[in-house]
Design an enzyme around this catalytic site. Structure first.
Site, PDB file in Angstrom:
ATOM      1  N   TYR A 241       0.818  -1.211   0.000  1.00  0.00           N
ATOM      2  CA  TYR A 241       0.000   0.000   0.000  1.00  0.00           C
ATOM      3  C   TYR A 241       0.852   1.260   0.000  1.00  0.00           C
ATOM      4  O   TYR A 241       0.609   2.200  -0.774  1.00  0.00           O
ATOM      5  CB  TYR A 241      -0.932  -0.032   1.217  1.00  0.00           C
ATOM      6  CG  TYR A 241      -1.605   1.279   1.550  1.00  0.00           C
ATOM      7  CD1 TYR A 241      -2.382   1.957   0.619  1.00  0.00           C
ATOM      8  CD2 TYR A 241      -1.464   1.854   2.818  1.00  0.00           C
ATOM      9  CE1 TYR A 241      -2.999   3.164   0.928  1.00  0.00           C
ATOM     10  CE2 TYR A 241      -2.084   3.045   3.142  1.00  0.00           C
ATOM     11  CZ  TYR A 241      -2.845   3.703   2.197  1.00  0.00           C
ATOM     12  OH  TYR A 241      -3.448   4.898   2.511  1.00  0.00           O
TER      13      TYR A 241
ATOM     14  N   THR B 198       5.661   2.838  13.981  1.00  0.00           N
ATOM     15  CA  THR B 198       4.245   3.157  14.161  1.00  0.00           C
ATOM     16  C   THR B 198       4.058   3.956  15.441  1.00  0.00           C
ATOM     17  O   THR B 198       4.745   3.715  16.442  1.00  0.00           O
ATOM     18  CB  THR B 198       3.385   1.882  14.213  1.00  0.00           C
ATOM     19  OG1 THR B 198       2.069   2.224  14.656  1.00  0.00           O
ATOM     20  CG2 THR B 198       3.956   0.842  15.159  1.00  0.00           C
TER      21      THR B 198
ATOM     22  N   SER C  71      -0.652  -4.429  20.793  1.00  0.00           N
ATOM     23  CA  SER C  71      -0.880  -5.682  20.068  1.00  0.00           C
ATOM     24  C   SER C  71       0.465  -6.354  19.850  1.00  0.00           C
ATOM     25  O   SER C  71       1.522  -5.732  19.998  1.00  0.00           O
ATOM     26  CB  SER C  71      -1.564  -5.429  18.714  1.00  0.00           C
ATOM     27  OG  SER C  71      -0.638  -4.902  17.771  1.00  0.00           O
TER      28      SER C  71
ATOM     29  N   TYR D  83       1.575  -7.182  16.998  1.00  0.00           N
ATOM     30  CA  TYR D  83       2.172  -6.458  15.864  1.00  0.00           C
ATOM     31  C   TYR D  83       2.937  -5.236  16.361  1.00  0.00           C
ATOM     32  O   TYR D  83       4.106  -5.026  16.006  1.00  0.00           O
ATOM     33  CB  TYR D  83       1.090  -6.019  14.868  1.00  0.00           C
ATOM     34  CG  TYR D  83       1.494  -4.796  14.083  1.00  0.00           C
ATOM     35  CD1 TYR D  83       2.475  -4.876  13.098  1.00  0.00           C
ATOM     36  CD2 TYR D  83       0.929  -3.546  14.350  1.00  0.00           C
ATOM     37  CE1 TYR D  83       2.880  -3.743  12.403  1.00  0.00           C
ATOM     38  CE2 TYR D  83       1.318  -2.432  13.658  1.00  0.00           C
ATOM     39  CZ  TYR D  83       2.292  -2.523  12.690  1.00  0.00           C
ATOM     40  OH  TYR D  83       2.692  -1.400  12.015  1.00  0.00           O
ATOM     41  N   HIS D  84       2.283  -4.403  17.168  1.00  0.00           N
ATOM     42  CA  HIS D  84       2.956  -3.198  17.658  1.00  0.00           C
ATOM     43  C   HIS D  84       4.188  -3.550  18.499  1.00  0.00           C
ATOM     44  O   HIS D  84       5.202  -2.845  18.458  1.00  0.00           O
ATOM     45  CB  HIS D  84       1.977  -2.340  18.460  1.00  0.00           C
ATOM     46  CG  HIS D  84       0.913  -1.698  17.635  1.00  0.00           C
ATOM     47  ND1 HIS D  84      -0.386  -2.166  17.599  1.00  0.00           N
ATOM     48  CD2 HIS D  84       0.949  -0.637  16.788  1.00  0.00           C
ATOM     49  CE1 HIS D  84      -1.104  -1.404  16.786  1.00  0.00           C
ATOM     50  NE2 HIS D  84      -0.317  -0.476  16.272  1.00  0.00           N
TER      51      HIS D  84
ATOM     52  N   LYS E  18       7.191  -4.045  16.358  1.00  0.00           N
ATOM     53  CA  LYS E  18       7.806  -2.776  15.965  1.00  0.00           C
ATOM     54  C   LYS E  18       8.691  -2.212  17.078  1.00  0.00           C
ATOM     55  O   LYS E  18       9.741  -1.606  16.814  1.00  0.00           O
ATOM     56  CB  LYS E  18       6.714  -1.764  15.607  1.00  0.00           C
ATOM     57  CG  LYS E  18       5.933  -2.095  14.343  1.00  0.00           C
ATOM     58  CD  LYS E  18       6.746  -1.820  13.088  1.00  0.00           C
ATOM     59  CE  LYS E  18       5.854  -1.783  11.864  1.00  0.00           C
ATOM     60  NZ  LYS E  18       6.573  -1.443  10.631  1.00  0.00           N
TER      61      LYS E  18
ATOM     62  N   LEU F 121     -10.452   4.880   9.105  1.00  0.00           N
ATOM     63  CA  LEU F 121     -10.994   5.884   8.197  1.00  0.00           C
ATOM     64  C   LEU F 121     -11.519   5.240   6.913  1.00  0.00           C
ATOM     65  O   LEU F 121     -12.613   5.579   6.428  1.00  0.00           O
ATOM     66  CB  LEU F 121      -9.935   6.935   7.869  1.00  0.00           C
ATOM     67  CG  LEU F 121     -10.417   8.026   6.929  1.00  0.00           C
ATOM     68  CD1 LEU F 121     -11.513   8.860   7.575  1.00  0.00           C
ATOM     69  CD2 LEU F 121      -9.280   8.915   6.486  1.00  0.00           C
TER      70      LEU F 121
END
Length: 392
Positions: free
Chosen positions: A15, A148, A183, A185-186, A189, A243
């Protein structure tokens, strides 16, 4: 623009990776892409697809060459393959490496043990291999790593740009800002950030960690030139951002689903600002041995404020409803983020309402017949250790 650079974009099929590669190429840099196309595989696994159709990489690069005369090299492989990673860096000889090549969805990492382990292994091991490859191939390569804002969590103090001065029992030190991510995922990071900072200290490499907010928008100046250059538009409950979900729901006549009270606050950034931030970071590299952190966001809004922005700007009636929050997070919380360094280097941000009216609504209207309403419903619950893989 300054000196022409050789820039390798990892995760260049994604993306953000694809529009970033085009943007840098359009600015005169020599660009290469690395990808293993795992992101396309997640769509097959979950039974979903991008709202906007995307072309295979050979079609994308051929279209860019036809339109601009510029070549983008493509290397197919996995950062978890250390030999591939090192040999690619030696072959391409980049001045900068832009690292997007990670599993990026918090809900995906929270599906079950298998997905959590995959996310952390893929992200942490891939980044470690990359750090070793830079150290062995050329320690002057500047690593520009997508982090992030979710690394920070929801602290009850101002969020500084990566570092904080701490005074404890009469002594003061400069330390990495404490992290409390929400999470697996976070957390991956956060592990990346600590590993990169250590590599800067141990090996003298140069790195910029970009702690990015929620990205919105689907078009850049480059991707809008030809439908074959389009990037993804994820809207479903696992990879779709809040969003995107709201805009899709408005377009198909469904209520906007706000998780919990809606007082949770998020940092936001337009996709056009993301690619510009990457350019700024590449063209203004960190010093040798420096671990530099930029908070890459331009606005802070609560979930309710985001929903109201969509409701106020969408051409038609929109209802807002609240669902039980599937995430474990604080709803009413302090949120004040320092994000000045990119602006000081020349970033001129876009605003959410302008992007919604300018392009997002038109794109969604064009492709809304591709929407799968079932895919909008959340089905990954943070409190469970096992969730269904798809909404069906």
């Amino acid at each position: 623009m300054g000196t022409r650079m050789r820039i390798l974009v990892l995760g260049g099929d994604g993306y953000l990776g694809w529009p970033t590669a085009l943007y840098l190429s359009d600015r005169g840099h020599e660009v290469g892409i690395v990808d293993n196309f795992a992101r396309r595989g997640y769509d097959h696994e979950l039974g979903v697809e991008s709202l906007v159709p995307i072309e295979p990489m050979p079609v994308r690069t051929r279209a860019w060459r036809e339109l601009t005369g510029k070549e983008i090299s493509c290397y197919v492989g996995d950062l978890c393959d250390a030999d591939f990673t090192t040999s690619t860096l030696r072959e391409f000889r980049p001045d900068a490496v832009v690292h997007f090549a990670e599993q990026r969805a918090a809900p995906y990492s929270m599906i079950d043990r298998k997905h959590a382990v995959y996310t952390q292994t893929n992200n942490v091991v891939g980044t470690l291999n990359l750090l070793y490859a830079i150290a062995d191939a050329d320690r002057d390569i500047h690593l520009v790593k997508l982090g992030t804002m979710g690394e920070y969590g929801q602290p009850n103090i101002d969020i500084e740009e990566g570092w904080i001065d701490i005074t404890h029992k009469g002594r003061t030190d400069r330390m990495l800002y404490p992290k409390r991510p929400g999470s697996f995922y976070h957390l991956s990071k956060v592990h990346d950030s600590h590993n990169i900072e250590f590599a800067c200290r141990a090996w003298g490499i140069r790195a910029t960690d970009l702690n990015q907010g929620i990205v919105y928008g689907q078009q850049t100046e480059q991707t809008a030139r030809d439908p074959r250059l389009a990037t993804r538009f994820d809207y479903e409950a696992v990879f779709g951002t809040v969003l995107n979900r709201f805009v899709i729901q408005a377009a198909v006549g469904e209520p906007l689903t706000v998780y919990g009270s809606g007082t949770q606050t998020r940092g936001l950034i337009d996709i056009r600002d993301t690619v510009e931030c990457i350019r700024i970071a590449c063209e203004n590299p960190a010093d040798r041995g420096e671990f530099r952190v930029f908070n890459q966001m331009t606005q802070s809004l609560s979930l309710t404020a985001i929903a109201k922005t969509v409701a106020d700007t969408y051409p038609g009636g929109v209802e807002i409803v609240h669902l039980d929050n599937p995430r474990v997070e604080v709803c009413d919380h302090y949120y004040n983020v320092v994000h000045t360094r990119l602006v000081e280097l020349g970033l001129k941000p876009h605003l959410l309402s302008d992007t919604l009216i300018g392009s997002m609504y038109a794109i969604v209207e064009q492709y809304k017949d591709r929407v799968d309403p079932a895919a909008l419903r959340p089905y990954v619950d943070w409190r469970r250790t096992s969730n269904p893989v798809t909404a069906g």
